[in-house]
Motif scaffolding. Structure first.
Motif, short mmCIF file in Angstrom:
data_model
loop_
_atom_site.label_atom_id
_atom_site.label_comp_id
_atom_site.label_asym_id
_atom_site.label_seq_id
_atom_site.Cartn_x
_atom_site.Cartn_y
_atom_site.Cartn_z
N CYS A 1 0.84 -1.20 0.00
CA CYS A 1 0.00 0.00 0.00
C CYS A 1 0.87 1.25 0.00
O CYS A 1 1.94 1.26 0.62
CB CYS A 1 -0.88 0.04 1.25
N PRO B 1 -4.04 0.21 -1.91
CA PRO B 1 -3.29 -0.94 -2.45
C PRO B 1 -2.73 -0.61 -3.83
O PRO B 1 -3.38 0.03 -4.65
CB PRO B 1 -4.36 -2.04 -2.55
N PRO C 1 -7.26 -6.03 7.02
CA PRO C 1 -6.58 -5.43 5.87
C PRO C 1 -5.73 -6.41 5.06
O PRO C 1 -5.69 -6.33 3.83
CB PRO C 1 -5.72 -4.34 6.51
N CYS D 1 -5.98 -6.72 0.91
CA CYS D 1 -5.07 -5.89 0.11
C CYS D 1 -4.61 -6.56 -1.18
O CYS D 1 -4.86 -6.05 -2.28
CB CYS D 1 -3.88 -5.48 0.95
N LEU E 1 -9.75 -0.52 3.61
CA LEU E 1 -9.16 -1.80 3.99
C LEU E 1 -9.44 -2.19 5.43
O LEU E 1 -9.30 -3.35 5.81
CB LEU E 1 -7.64 -1.76 3.78
#
Length: 210
Positions: A27, A32, A141, A145, A183
């Motif tokens: 990220c 992302p 997250p 991602c 996220l």
């Protein structure tokens, strides 16, 4: 910032089920940009890079093109993940969502136990839509991602199944989607086209008649 999970899903892995993977996401400024997912038991490597496409074992993913671009809920393979909610309210919320799906009519349903692979399988056309977050069962997250990049670069739509808090909303107060996806939300729906995503969201939330 890298988001890494060396064993997704641990339960599948410990049980000997071939649906587990290593997931690495990158990220920048909270969004992302790159995802790498390796499923050792099936020897599949998924790679997605923002604006450069996504690939499985070197072959570009185009699972959201052709007939998939017009896929509707009634002829879709729908995946959902229940997670570990044990409250009566949470259980009712998750089960009632599936009940509404079945009443509406779908091709079939699946629960695989690996959020990252769920997203990769939608990206490559094995499934048509996946959702989570009807109760406390939403993902983390590192669950989102890498798979998000693979899915978005394959042409999929990803958004929130519902608003859990204000962070799930964009500046125009609509649900965040694509690379703007939150996220840290526990609510997600991803499908092979935007109409299918919205149709799934409406049905599981009971916002439309069956």
């Amino acid at each position: 910032m890298f988001l890494l999970d060396p064993t997704l899903s641990e339960t599948n892995f410990a049980s000997g089920l071939p649906l587990s993977c290593v997931s690495i996401g990158l990220c920048r400024e909270g969004q992302p940009e790159m995802g790498v997912v390796y499923a050792p038991m099936t020897n599949e490597l998924y790679i997605g890079v923002k604006n450069y496409g996504s690939f499985r074992n070197g072959i570009r993913l185009v699972g959201c093109t052709g007939e998939k671009a017009n896929k509707t809920l009634s002829d879709s393979v729908v995946c959902f993940e229940f997670g570990y909610s044990s409250t009566q309210e949470g259980i009712d919320s998750m089960v009632d969502a599936v009940k509404r799906l079945l009443q509406h009519g779908v091709r079939t349903t699946r629960t695989l136990g690996s959020g990252v692979l769920d997203l990769c399988y939608v990206a490559c056309g094995r499934m048509d839509v996946v959702y989570t977050g009807m109760a406390e069962e939403g993902w983390k997250p590192w669950d989102y991602c890498a798979g998000l990049v693979v899915a978005v670069e394959a042409g999929c739509e990803i958004s929130h199944i519902k608003k859990r808090n204000e962070d799930d909303l964009a500046g125009d107060k609509t649900l965040r989607k694509g690379y703007d996806f939150n996220l840290y939300s526990k609510s997600m729906v991803c499908g092979v086209n935007s109409d299918l995503v919205e149709q799934c969201r409406q049905v599981v939330l009971g916002l439309t008649g069956n």
